[in-house]
Structures are given as structure tokens and as C-alpha cells.
Design a protein around this motif. Sequence first.
Motif, short mmCIF file in Angstrom:
data_model
loop_
_atom_site.label_atom_id
_atom_site.label_comp_id
_atom_site.label_asym_id
_atom_site.label_seq_id
_atom_site.Cartn_x
_atom_site.Cartn_y
_atom_site.Cartn_z
N GLY A 5 0.82 -1.20 0.00
CA GLY A 5 0.00 0.00 0.00
C GLY A 5 0.85 1.24 0.00
O GLY A 5 2.06 1.18 -0.21
N LEU A 8 -0.71 7.83 2.93
CA LEU A 8 -1.41 8.99 2.40
C LEU A 8 -1.23 10.22 3.27
O LEU A 8 -1.28 11.34 2.78
N LEU A 42 -8.31 13.83 2.84
CA LEU A 42 -9.46 12.94 2.90
C LEU A 42 -10.43 13.41 3.97
O LEU A 42 -10.06 14.13 4.88
N ASP A 46 -14.12 8.86 4.08
CA ASP A 46 -13.24 8.14 3.16
C ASP A 46 -12.51 6.98 3.84
O ASP A 46 -11.91 6.14 3.17
N LEU A 105 -7.21 -4.87 4.47
CA LEU A 105 -7.89 -4.13 3.41
C LEU A 105 -7.77 -4.85 2.06
O LEU A 105 -8.74 -4.94 1.31
N THR A 118 -14.00 1.24 2.60
CA THR A 118 -13.14 1.68 1.49
C THR A 118 -11.81 0.97 1.63
O THR A 118 -11.61 0.17 2.55
N ASP A 119 -10.85 1.30 0.76
CA ASP A 119 -9.52 0.70 0.83
C ASP A 119 -8.53 1.54 1.64
O ASP A 119 -7.33 1.39 1.52
N VAL A 120 -9.06 2.43 2.47
CA VAL A 120 -8.24 3.32 3.29
C VAL A 120 -8.36 2.90 4.76
O VAL A 120 -9.45 2.63 5.25
N ARG A 138 -3.51 3.50 2.21
CA ARG A 138 -4.40 2.90 1.23
C ARG A 138 -3.79 1.60 0.74
O ARG A 138 -2.61 1.54 0.41
N ARG A 140 -3.09 -1.48 -1.86
CA ARG A 140 -2.97 -1.61 -3.32
C ARG A 140 -3.61 -2.88 -3.77
O ARG A 140 -3.72 -3.83 -3.12
#
Length: 140
Positions: A5, A8, A42, A46, A105, A118-120, A138, A140
Amino acid sequence: APVLGEILGGGYACEAQGLTVIRDDGDGLARAILQALDDAKLLPADVGMVVAHGNGTPQSDVSEAAAIRRVFGAAPPPVTAFKWAIGHTIAAAGILETVLALAALARNVSAAAQRPRTDVALILCRGFAGTNAALVVRAR
């Protein structure tokens, strides 16, 4: 090694009220979370999941819950903690929990019916002297 990942954003706040003092209202941790989200550009909505510090001490857990409620309101994303399974590895806790969050995730893992939204992920870490850190990643 495969990339799991990306980072962020991050945030840090210190309550500086003593070596083991934790504010009941979770103010320092809430400020660290908001800084991390701002750094990542974000919104709270999110965030797909929160990895709590979750060290199992009543005062820390209560103040952490207060911080999460302050930022996310009545409908936070799924919240988990890993120390129950791996113990408190002190300085290594944050990095281990980040890797576990990214793996969860990526695999959309959940032990209950609730899945990350979400993917966060938001990873929360606390330390002595009122230190509070938050990291947004996040998968990947």
C-alpha cells in the motif's frame, strides 16, 4: 517484497500532561486523526477501517473511543485492534499494525459481518507522555 500500500498522510499531537496521563476526552488523539486526514486530503467518510491502539487499559480505550466518536460521529467505520493477538510490541506496534491493516484491506477481511467501507485505513498509536499519532494508508 510486494508493495502492500501507500502512506497517504499522518498526524501527531501531544497532550503533555505527564508521563502516563491520558485525557478522558481523547482530545490529543482526535487532533492527530484530523491532522492525518487533512494531510491525506481525505474526509472521515473516506476511511474504510480504523485500527485502534486498543491496548486494553480502561482509561486509554475509553478516551480512544471518545476521539473516534468526535471525528466520525455516530457512524464510524469498522474499528479493530490487533494487540489482543500479537501483544503490545511497544515501538514496533505501529508498523506491525500498519502491515496488518493493509493486509486486511487488500483481502477485505473481517471477523464479523462488517467489512471495511473503502480501501483506506487509519492506524492509531499512543505512547507515554500523552503522545498520539495517526497514520492514513491505502491498500494496493
